[in-house]
Design a protein around this motif. Structure first.
Motif, short mmCIF file in Angstrom:
data_model
loop_
_atom_site.label_atom_id
_atom_site.label_comp_id
_atom_site.label_asym_id
_atom_site.label_seq_id
_atom_site.Cartn_x
_atom_site.Cartn_y
_atom_site.Cartn_z
N LEU A 1 36.88 32.64 32.21
CA LEU A 1 38.09 33.38 31.86
C LEU A 1 38.00 34.84 32.32
O LEU A 1 38.98 35.42 32.79
CB LEU A 1 38.35 33.31 30.36
CG LEU A 1 38.76 31.95 29.80
CD1 LEU A 1 38.82 31.99 28.28
CD2 LEU A 1 40.11 31.51 30.37
N GLN A 2 36.82 35.41 32.19
CA GLN A 2 36.65 36.79 32.64
C GLN A 2 36.80 36.91 34.14
O GLN A 2 37.35 37.91 34.64
CB GLN A 2 35.28 37.31 32.20
CG GLN A 2 35.09 38.80 32.47
CD GLN A 2 36.15 39.65 31.78
OE1 GLN A 2 36.41 39.47 30.60
NE2 GLN A 2 36.79 40.55 32.52
N ARG A 3 36.36 35.91 34.88
CA ARG A 3 36.54 35.94 36.34
C ARG A 3 38.02 35.94 36.69
O ARG A 3 38.46 36.63 37.62
CB ARG A 3 35.83 34.76 36.99
CG ARG A 3 34.32 34.94 37.11
CD ARG A 3 33.71 33.96 38.10
NE ARG A 3 33.76 32.60 37.61
CZ ARG A 3 32.80 32.04 36.87
NH1 ARG A 3 31.74 32.75 36.52
NH2 ARG A 3 32.90 30.78 36.49
N VAL A 4 38.80 35.16 35.94
CA VAL A 4 40.25 35.15 36.17
C VAL A 4 40.84 36.52 35.87
O VAL A 4 41.65 37.04 36.64
CB VAL A 4 40.94 34.06 35.32
CG1 VAL A 4 42.46 34.17 35.43
CG2 VAL A 4 40.49 32.67 35.76
N ARG A 5 40.43 37.12 34.76
CA ARG A 5 40.92 38.46 34.41
C ARG A 5 40.59 39.46 35.51
O ARG A 5 41.43 40.30 35.89
CB ARG A 5 40.30 38.92 33.09
CG ARG A 5 40.74 38.16 31.86
CD ARG A 5 40.20 38.82 30.60
NE ARG A 5 40.46 38.03 29.40
CZ ARG A 5 39.58 37.21 28.86
NH1 ARG A 5 38.37 37.08 29.39
NH2 ARG A 5 39.88 36.50 27.78
N ASP A 6 39.37 39.38 36.02
CA ASP A 6 38.95 40.32 37.07
C ASP A 6 39.78 40.12 38.34
O ASP A 6 40.18 41.10 39.00
CB ASP A 6 37.47 40.13 37.39
CG ASP A 6 36.56 40.54 36.23
OD1 ASP A 6 37.04 41.26 35.33
OD2 ASP A 6 35.39 40.13 36.23
N GLU A 7 40.06 38.87 38.70
CA GLU A 7 40.85 38.59 39.90
C GLU A 7 42.28 39.09 39.73
O GLU A 7 42.88 39.63 40.67
CB GLU A 7 40.82 37.09 40.19
CG GLU A 7 39.46 36.58 40.65
CD GLU A 7 39.36 35.07 40.63
OE1 GLU A 7 40.38 34.42 40.27
OE2 GLU A 7 38.28 34.55 40.97
N VAL A 8 42.83 38.89 38.54
CA VAL A 8 44.19 39.38 38.27
C VAL A 8 44.22 40.90 38.37
O VAL A 8 45.14 41.48 38.97
CB VAL A 8 44.66 38.90 36.88
CG1 VAL A 8 45.96 39.62 36.47
CG2 VAL A 8 44.89 37.39 36.88
N ALA A 9 43.23 41.56 37.77
CA ALA A 9 43.18 43.02 37.82
C ALA A 9 43.07 43.52 39.25
O ALA A 9 43.71 44.52 39.63
CB ALA A 9 42.01 43.53 36.99
N GLU A 10 42.29 42.84 40.07
CA GLU A 10 42.14 43.23 41.47
C GLU A 10 43.45 43.08 42.23
O GLU A 10 43.83 43.96 43.03
CB GLU A 10 41.05 42.38 42.12
CG GLU A 10 40.77 42.72 43.58
CD GLU A 10 40.24 44.12 43.76
OE1 GLU A 10 40.46 44.69 44.85
OE2 GLU A 10 39.62 44.65 42.82
#
Length: 298
Positions: free
Chosen positions: A154-163
């Motif tokens: 889930l954190q990887r998804v958050r990071d990708e969205v933020a990027e």
């Protein structure tokens, strides 16, 4: 320990934390992992087979109005299993055997099995239910490890969205339909899944129940993308309903429409909800979802 699981999601969790050998009874819907299908079935549905979505909705509403149960618990099968733990819910009468039915059956049988109620409404509560089942079955460490892996994804998804947002990507408006005839907006954890994936959920409220919506409300919500996720339907069945929906003209014209495996990754509050978040994130990013997770209709 001998465990009876009356929820497909908890069956999935139990196997995922290494308690699969303890599971002796399941429902007719417990189909993941495949080993779960080898366990004794102790509950079935009163819903006739072959009904259309509208007919299912009408049957469910009539049954609830009459105070009738939609799921049948086989007390005889339950008695023969000599369970130490029975896992059930009181979240949704349409989803599984209610906890009161289980308690009545155990009382009638004179069985002293512990009854554990699992009722997550949010993603955090879904992850919490993994830990709860870990404690109840003596699998705390595997449960904690599973939750950590899911949280990392889930954190990887958050990071990708933020990027993507730092790069100037806009936040699309996403409409998820949990039923197609009539239309139902998403509830419980699904709006959270949409937000985590980098979109705005046009209808539905996180942690609340799914509610019926008029098609005029659907169109007025002005979605940029529509996701057809009918509760209890796998991808081929959801794809068929999505195509019918596009053909009906009820959706806003020229809006992309996707069908997803709602049964696996949206409706059941288990580990595969994270698969659903990743699928939605891929749709938002304009990428192809991995595997057979989704299919674009238009």
């Amino acid at each position: 320990m001998r465990v009876v699981s009356l929820l497909p999601s908890t069956t999935e969790i139990l196997f995922a934390i290494g308690a699969g050998d303890d599971v002796v009874g399941v429902t007719f819907e417990c189909d993941h992992p495949v080993e779960a299908r080898e366990r004794r079935i102790v509950s079935t549905s009163a819903l006739p087979e072959g009904l259309s979505p509208r007919e299912i909705d009408a049957f469910v509403r009539a049954a609830r109005h009459a105070g009738e149960d939609l799921y049948r618990l086989d007390a005889g099968a339950l008695e023969g299993l000599d369970a130490d733990l029975v896992v059930t819910q009181d979240l949704c009468a349409v989803c599984a055997v209610d906890v009161s039915v289980v308690q009545d059956a155990l009382s009638h049988l004179g069985t002293r099995a512990e009854v554990l109620t699992i009722d997550p409404h949010t993603l955090a509560e879904v992850l919490g239910s993994v830990l709860t089942l870990g404690r109840a079955t003596g699998r705390e460490a595997p449960a904690e490890a599973l939750v950590q892996r899911l949280e990392e994804r889930l954190q990887r998804v958050r990071d990708e969205v933020a990027e993507r947002r730092r790069a100037g990507a806009r936040t699309p408006r996403m409409l998820v339909l949990e039923w197609t005839d009539p239309a139902f907006t998403p509830g419980h954890w699904v709006p959270e899944m949409v937000e985590l994936a980098g979109a705005t959920c046009t209808l539905g409220q996180a942690g609340a129940t799914s509610v019926r919506a008029d098609w005029s409300q659907v169109r007025a919500s002005a979605p940029d993308v529509v996701v057809c996720a009918p509760c209890g339907y796998d991808l081929p069945a959801a794809l068929e309903l999505a195509r019918e929906l596009v053909g009906s003209g009820e959706l806003p014209p020229d809006v992309p429409v996707w069908a997803v495996d709602a049964n696996a990754s949206f409706a059941r509050p288990g580990p595969r909800l994270v698969d659903g978040v990743e699928t939605l994130a891929a749709i938002v990013a304009g990428a192809d979802p991995h595997g057979n997770a989704a299919c674009r209709v238009r």
